[in-house]
Design an enzyme around this catalytic site. Structure first.
Site, mmCIF file in Angstrom:
data_model
loop_
_atom_site.group_PDB
_atom_site.id
_atom_site.type_symbol
_atom_site.label_atom_id
_atom_site.label_comp_id
_atom_site.label_asym_id
_atom_site.label_seq_id
_atom_site.Cartn_x
_atom_site.Cartn_y
_atom_site.Cartn_z
ATOM 1 N N ARG A 33 -1.820 8.496 -10.621
ATOM 2 C CA ARG A 33 -2.912 8.650 -11.595
ATOM 3 C C ARG A 33 -4.254 8.959 -10.937
ATOM 4 O O ARG A 33 -5.244 9.243 -11.634
ATOM 5 C CB ARG A 33 -2.997 7.416 -12.488
ATOM 6 C CG ARG A 33 -1.771 7.294 -13.395
ATOM 7 C CD ARG A 33 -1.721 5.964 -14.099
ATOM 8 N NE ARG A 33 -2.824 5.825 -15.038
ATOM 9 C CZ ARG A 33 -3.307 4.652 -15.451
ATOM 10 N NH1 ARG A 33 -2.794 3.532 -14.988
ATOM 11 N NH2 ARG A 33 -4.303 4.601 -16.304
ATOM 12 N N LYS A 75 -3.672 6.825 -2.504
ATOM 13 C CA LYS A 75 -4.665 6.057 -3.289
ATOM 14 C C LYS A 75 -5.461 5.084 -2.428
ATOM 15 O O LYS A 75 -6.692 5.034 -2.516
ATOM 16 C CB LYS A 75 -3.961 5.300 -4.423
ATOM 17 C CG LYS A 75 -4.900 4.376 -5.185
ATOM 18 C CD LYS A 75 -4.353 3.882 -6.511
ATOM 19 C CE LYS A 75 -3.343 2.780 -6.349
ATOM 20 N NZ LYS A 75 -2.941 2.205 -7.662
ATOM 21 N N GLY A 85 8.631 0.865 -6.320
ATOM 22 C CA GLY A 85 8.099 -0.302 -7.017
ATOM 23 C C GLY A 85 7.669 -1.416 -6.073
ATOM 24 O O GLY A 85 8.053 -1.451 -4.898
ATOM 25 N N ALA A 107 0.821 -1.218 0.000
ATOM 26 C CA ALA A 107 0.000 0.000 0.000
ATOM 27 C C ALA A 107 0.852 1.265 0.000
ATOM 28 O O ALA A 107 0.443 2.294 0.501
ATOM 29 C CB ALA A 107 -0.922 -0.007 1.223
ATOM 30 N N ASN A 117 -47.865 20.901 20.902
ATOM 31 C CA ASN A 117 -47.917 21.367 19.519
ATOM 32 C C ASN A 117 -47.145 22.676 19.409
ATOM 33 O O ASN A 117 -47.501 23.673 20.052
ATOM 34 C CB ASN A 117 -49.367 21.584 19.077
ATOM 35 C CG ASN A 117 -49.442 21.828 17.571
ATOM 36 O OD1 ASN A 117 -49.504 20.893 16.782
ATOM 37 N ND2 ASN A 117 -49.388 23.086 17.179
ATOM 38 N N ASN A 134 -31.347 29.958 21.704
ATOM 39 C CA ASN A 134 -30.625 29.116 22.671
ATOM 40 C C ASN A 134 -29.245 29.634 22.999
ATOM 41 O O ASN A 134 -28.604 29.134 23.912
ATOM 42 C CB ASN A 134 -30.535 27.670 22.146
ATOM 43 C CG ASN A 134 -29.915 27.592 20.754
ATOM 44 O OD1 ASN A 134 -30.059 28.517 19.954
ATOM 45 N ND2 ASN A 134 -29.247 26.509 20.474
ATOM 46 N N ALA A 179 -49.599 34.291 19.781
ATOM 47 C CA ALA A 179 -48.843 34.461 18.537
ATOM 48 C C ALA A 179 -47.879 35.635 18.664
ATOM 49 O O ALA A 179 -48.198 36.654 19.262
ATOM 50 C CB ALA A 179 -49.808 34.705 17.381
HETATM 51 C C1 UD1 Z 1 1.004 -4.348 -10.626
HETATM 52 C C2 UD1 Z 1 1.809 -5.467 -11.265
HETATM 53 C C3 UD1 Z 1 1.126 -5.907 -12.550
HETATM 54 C C4 UD1 Z 1 -0.305 -6.339 -12.263
HETATM 55 C C5 UD1 Z 1 -1.058 -5.239 -11.532
HETATM 56 C C6 UD1 Z 1 -2.368 -5.784 -11.044
HETATM 57 C C7 UD1 Z 1 4.152 -5.009 -10.710
HETATM 58 C C8 UD1 Z 1 5.442 -4.494 -11.189
HETATM 59 N N1 UD1 Z 1 3.119 -4.963 -11.563
HETATM 60 O O1 UD1 Z 1 1.028 -3.254 -11.528
HETATM 61 O O2 UD1 Z 1 1.842 -6.995 -13.133
HETATM 62 O O3 UD1 Z 1 -0.947 -6.669 -13.488
HETATM 63 O O4 UD1 Z 1 -0.331 -4.798 -10.361
HETATM 64 O O5 UD1 Z 1 -3.135 -4.750 -10.533
HETATM 65 O O6 UD1 Z 1 4.053 -5.454 -9.585
HETATM 66 N N2 UD1 Z 1 3.154 -0.353 -4.216
HETATM 67 C C9 UD1 Z 1 3.969 -0.211 -3.107
HETATM 68 N N3 UD1 Z 1 5.167 0.404 -3.259
HETATM 69 C C10 UD1 Z 1 5.619 0.848 -4.465
HETATM 70 C C11 UD1 Z 1 4.788 0.688 -5.584
HETATM 71 C C12 UD1 Z 1 3.562 0.070 -5.431
HETATM 72 O O7 UD1 Z 1 3.594 -0.596 -2.006
HETATM 73 O O8 UD1 Z 1 6.718 1.407 -4.513
HETATM 74 C C13 UD1 Z 1 1.815 -0.947 -4.029
HETATM 75 C C14 UD1 Z 1 0.717 0.007 -4.463
HETATM 76 O O9 UD1 Z 1 0.276 0.780 -3.375
HETATM 77 C C15 UD1 Z 1 -0.364 -0.926 -4.981
HETATM 78 C C16 UD1 Z 1 0.394 -2.158 -5.408
HETATM 79 O O10 UD1 Z 1 1.693 -2.076 -4.837
HETATM 80 O O11 UD1 Z 1 -1.286 -1.254 -3.963
HETATM 81 C C17 UD1 Z 1 0.499 -2.237 -6.917
HETATM 82 O O12 UD1 Z 1 1.183 -1.085 -7.366
HETATM 83 P P1 UD1 Z 1 0.809 -0.351 -8.723
HETATM 84 O O13 UD1 Z 1 1.774 0.744 -8.934
HETATM 85 O O14 UD1 Z 1 -0.642 -0.036 -8.776
HETATM 86 O O15 UD1 Z 1 1.138 -1.523 -9.767
HETATM 87 P P2 UD1 Z 1 0.512 -1.750 -11.184
HETATM 88 O O16 UD1 Z 1 1.154 -0.856 -12.162
HETATM 89 O O17 UD1 Z 1 -0.955 -1.742 -11.107
HETATM 90 CA CA CA Z 2 -2.430 -1.151 -9.543
#
Ligand code: UD1
Ligand code: CA
Length: 462
Positions: free
Chosen positions: A18, A25, A79, A12, A378, A387, A424
């Site tokens: 986006r 998010k 990532g 998370a 009433n 108040n 009244a």
């Molecule tokens: C990811 C998958 C993709 C899959 C898709 C399904 C990877 C590289 N890609 O892509 O193959 O089809 O989910 O929905 O895993 N998050 C972190 N830290 C980070 C980045 C992300 O905790 O640095 C968490 C985000 O909060 C999210 C989840 O990982 O809940 C997925 O991240 P997101 O960036 O939405 O990945 P997608 O591009 O959707």
């Molecule tokens: Ca995603």
């Protein structure tokens, strides 16, 4: 079969750019609860032994974690791979580790349970769920080898440079996995960054080349597979969640006249034979009894409503309405209001922190704040409780069977005794004894012939 113990790690810490929002998010609400809450509930219901969330420091997500959920901060790297690496110390090497994404709010306990069972049975190093029933754009595409095993996953979040034959693949990784922690972390450490991110999905070819099995299991649960990346996705996910809530209530005996025009959140209870009209918003914590008529156009926030109640064009917040009472059209019940059985709150009436007795009536154009109205009283049109004296709030007590005149103002603190009347237009500043008539207004004076004299003066001027 005894359930297999497993831990659950929810990712998370993504930037979620986006969403175009200041709010993280996974904190965006879906039917009244943050997206992340739904994922935690699914993990819990599936029987996860421990649940942790990977969060970004300063994102506000850590502060909002449900009780019992551990927090892991992603301090280095970007990532999904970097996110999982942050949990290296937390992971128990002896148990399967289930990874869920905080942005798949419609994931279900059934899907997680099935994944864990599948993973245990196949003995694979990794088991991932796939779907070919979604629009695949933006998802990781599953490239399978000749024998059907997973070769690799190609990310298509940035699709430029991705070959057409890959983009033609409809089977996508839905981001729900079970791993044996040992090979997972060994592979993750070897994953190199692409576009400044460490992709979790890059572990699959590494696992395969290390001779480990990667199992991919298609799921038919399209909702669980649906990931939220934009507010359009969020709207779609919420529509599904809302429809499920409405369907469950409908099967339990509630009529929704306009299900598409009803906003409903989790933790709303409604009794059988109640009808919900168009344009209602029922927020979490609201309870409605049976045989009620709610709406059209009513907003209920943590309102407690008894049986046989009618509420039309109204807003109710943190209040109680007891059996057989009626509210509206065009009424506002604010926190601390109790409308007792059979009472009536009518048109353009605002009530705050007040107790309206059984069968009492406040039919038109009134404001009652910090007040008590006795049974069968009433309150006539246009009555106002003054108040607030500029420093503190004071109470107005209107006894049982009192009949007030139109346009009575009650300058609190003041008490009107049982059965008393007010004239009244009275401004009541002193207590009225039971059974008395209180008149507090200037006497009327008629000035005979005044109009004639007034116009005569005008005529002279002309
Ligand atoms: C990811 C998958 C993709 C899959 C898709 C399904 C990877 C590289 N890609 O892509 O193959 O089809 O989910 O929905 O895993 N998050 C972190 N830290 C980070 C980045 C992300 O905790 O640095 C968490 C985000 O909060 C999210 C989840 O990982 O809940 C997925 O991240 P997101 O960036 O939405 O990945 P997608 O591009 O959707
Ligand atoms: Ca995603």
């Amino acid at each position: 079969m005894a359930p297999i113990p497993f831990d659950c790690l929810i990712l998370a810490a993504g930037q979620g750019t986006r969403m175009r929002s200041r709010l993280a998010k996974v904190l965006h609400p879906l039917c009244g609860r943050p997206m992340l809450w739904w994922v935690v509930e699914a993990a819990r219901a599936a029987g996860a032994a421990r649940i942790a969330c990977v969060v970004r420091p300063g994102s506000g997500v850590g502060e909002r974690l449900p009780a019992g959920v551990e927090e892991i901060e992603q301090r280095v790297g970007e990532g999904t791979g970097a996110a999982v690496l942050a949990a290296r110390e937390w992971a128990d090497r002896e148990r399967p580790l289930v990874l869920l994404s905080g942005d798949h709010p419609l994931v279900s306990a059934e899907v997680v349970r099935a994944l864990v069972a599948e993973h245990a049975e196949s003995g694979a190093a990794a088991t991932l769920l796939t779907s070919d029933e979604l629009d695949p754009s933006g998802y990781g595409r599953v490239v399978r080898g000749a024998d059907g095993s997973v070769e690799r996953i190609v990310e298509t979040k940035h699709s430029e440079g991705v070959p057409d034959e890959i983009l033609a693949i409809r089977e996508v990784n839905i981001g729900i996995y079970a791993f044996r922690p040992e090979p997972l972390f060994a592979a993750l450490e070897r994953v190199r960054e692409e576009r400044g991110e460490r992709y979790l999905t890059a572990v699959f070819p590494l696992l395969a080349s290390a001779g480990e099995r990667v199992a991919a299991v298609p799921t038919t649960d399209v909702a669980a597979a649906f990931g939220v990346n934009t507010r359009v996705d969020l709207m779609r996910a919420e529509a599904v969640a809302r429809e499920r809530l409405i369907e469950r209530l409908a099967l339990a005996g509630v009529t929704f006249e306009a299900p598409q025009a009803t906003v409903i959140e989790v933790d709303v209870e409604i009794g059988p034979d109640t009808v919900i009209g168009a344009g209602c918003t029922l927020r979490a914590g609201t309870r409605v009894g049976s045989d009620c008529r709610i709406g059209p156009c009513a907003t209920l926030e943590r309102a407690r409503v008894g049986d046989g109640v009618t509420i039309e064009h109204a807003r109710l917040v943190d209040c109680e309405v007891h059996d057989g009472a009626t509210v509206g059209p065009f009424a506002y019940l604010r926190p601390g209001t109790v409308v007792r059985a059979g009472a009536k709150i009518g048109t353009f009436v605002e009530v705050k922190n007040a107790d309206i007795g059984e069968r009492a009536k406040v039919p038109h154009l009134s404001y009652l704040g910090d007040a008590e109205v006795g049974a069968d009283a009433n309150v006539a049109a246009g009555n106002i409780t003054a108040n607030y004296d500029g420093r503190a709030k004071h109470r107005t007590v209107i006894g049982p069977r009192v009949r007030t005149g139109v346009d009575t103002a009650f300058v609190a603190p003041v008490t009107i005794g049982e059965g008393a009347y007010t004239g009244a237009g009275s401004v009541i500043t002193k207590d009225v004894p039971p059974g008395a008539l209180a008149i507090a207004r200037a006497r009327q004076r008629n000035v005979e012939g005044w109009v004639e004299r007034f116009h005569g003066r005008d005529d002279k001027k002309a």
